[in-house]
Design an enzyme around this catalytic site. Structure first.
Site, PDB file in Angstrom:
ATOM      1  N   SER A 130       0.832  -1.205   0.000  1.00  0.00           N
ATOM      2  CA  SER A 130       0.000   0.000   0.000  1.00  0.00           C
ATOM      3  C   SER A 130       0.870   1.259   0.000  1.00  0.00           C
ATOM      4  CB  SER A 130      -0.970  -0.051   1.178  1.00  0.00           C
ATOM      5  OG  SER A 130      -2.005   0.889   1.031  1.00  0.00           O
TER       6      SER A 130
ATOM      7  N   HIS B  93      -7.868  -5.414  -0.585  1.00  0.00           N
ATOM      8  CA  HIS B  93      -6.629  -4.704  -0.268  1.00  0.00           C
ATOM      9  C   HIS B  93      -5.975  -5.280   0.997  1.00  0.00           C
ATOM     10  CE1 HIS B  93      -3.968  -1.287  -0.751  1.00  0.00           C
ATOM     11  NE2 HIS B  93      -4.178  -0.891   0.487  1.00  0.00           N
TER      12      HIS B  93
ATOM     13  N   ASP C 143      -9.475  -5.162  -5.015  1.00  0.00           N
ATOM     14  CA  ASP C 143      -8.842  -3.960  -4.472  1.00  0.00           C
ATOM     15  C   ASP C 143      -9.093  -2.777  -5.409  1.00  0.00           C
ATOM     16  OD1 ASP C 143      -7.203  -2.101  -3.226  1.00  0.00           O
ATOM     17  OD2 ASP C 143      -5.327  -3.155  -3.683  1.00  0.00           O
TER      18      ASP C 143
END
Length: 315
Positions: free
Chosen positions: A160, A287, A255
């Site tokens: 991320s 995610h 995601d």
């Protein structure tokens, strides 16, 4: 102090954090920490190092059990944690457990970087802190790194926001370089890239897009917006300067950042960069699913692919 003011919310960035009108920051997630340890199950040992007493930049170092049995130097992975640049730490249980498992499975030495977070320390501070950590790694001043790490086989990895950082550290290696480190590849897991113009499935998620735009501006008040090269590689003239020869991008089917991962590969392949980029997509996953459920089949498959990617470099 006006007690009503202290309870009034100025900025609500749930599920990450809330900012109150009196300036208080309440982090909703990613606040728990665990100490370094000798993990009984894997034999992985960890310790904490302060890199800069002035800024508080630090790191957690990990060595696998094999270092006790062999003199062979191992690949070095520098890991950058996620959390939208505003929550989580290198010392949180999910990151400690994940890097611990990573080190055991891959038989590598790892440095998990603890950078400063927004809003107290807005971007680009996290990038500068991460570069300072890499300079420290390149100094070869730590005994564990000196004894067990192969500085000719270095990988940057992150998930991320941490994947975003890993990308930018890769760019900086290409434009500035660091004596004492040879970057072989970067691993970007569910990278936090964005843009003003929606692509792919983003077009049907208008509310989430607004939320991500807002969060980016919140963590980086001086940004030019969601087309800032820090978050949109398509707008970065330096993209072709990536300082490694291999990239692995891991994405998840459900995601919202999925299409950005595919687009990143396209951008790299069209740039002047001459390396090889691979993409692995986890079907049916959200995610950072691997942090929530690391032992699920897709989580195990992703870790095996990352390990394979690291050792491909030995061919």
């Amino acid at each position: 102090m006006d007690s009503s003011n202290s309870a009034e919310i100025a900025h609500d960035h749930s599920p990450f954090l809330k900012i109150y009108k009196d300036g208080r920051v309440e982090r909703i997630a990613g606040t728990e920490i665990v100490p370094p340890s000798l993990d009984a199950q894997t034999g992985v040992e960890s310790k904490d190092i302060v890199i800069s007493p002035e800024t508080g930049v630090s790191a957690r170092l990990y060595i696998p059990k094999s270092t006790k049995e062999s003199q062979k130097k191992l690949p070095l992975v520098v890991y950058f944690h996620g959390g939208g640049f505003c929550i989580e730490t290198a010392f949180s249980p999910q990151y400690h457990n994940y890097v611990n498992s990573f080190v055991a499975e891959a038989n590598v030495v790892a440095v998990s970087v603890e950078y400063r977070r927004a809003p107290e320390d807005p971007l680009p501070i996290a990038y500068d802190d991460s570069w300072a950590a890499l300079k420290w790694v390149a100094s070869h001043s730590d005994e564990w790194l000196k004894n067990y790490a192969d500085f000719e086989r270095v990988y940057f990895a992150g998930d991320s926001a941490g994947a975003n950082i890993a990308h930018h550290m890769g760019l900086r290696m290409g434009t500035e370089g660091l004596v004492g480190l040879k970057l072989d590849g970067i691993v970007l897991v569910h990278p936090y890239f964005w843009g003003e113009e929606a692509i792919g499935g983003e077009a049907t998620e208008a509310e989430k897009k607004v939320h991500i735009d807002r969060l980016w501006r919140f963590t980086f008040p001086a940004t030019s917006g969601s087309d800032d090269p820090y978050i949109n590689p398509a707008k970065d003239p330096k993209l072709g300067s990536l300082g490694c020869r291999r990239v692995l991008v891991c994405i998840a089917e459900k995601d919202l950042f999925r299409d950005r991962g595919w687009y990143y590969r396209e951008l790299l392949e069209k740039s002047k960069w001459e390396g090889v980029v691979e993409v692995m997509e986890a079907p049916g996953e959200e995610h950072v699913f691997h942090l929530m459920n690391p032992t699920c089949e897709n989580g195990k498959a992703m870790l095996k692919r990352i390990v394979s990617f690291i050792y491909q470099g030995d061919d």
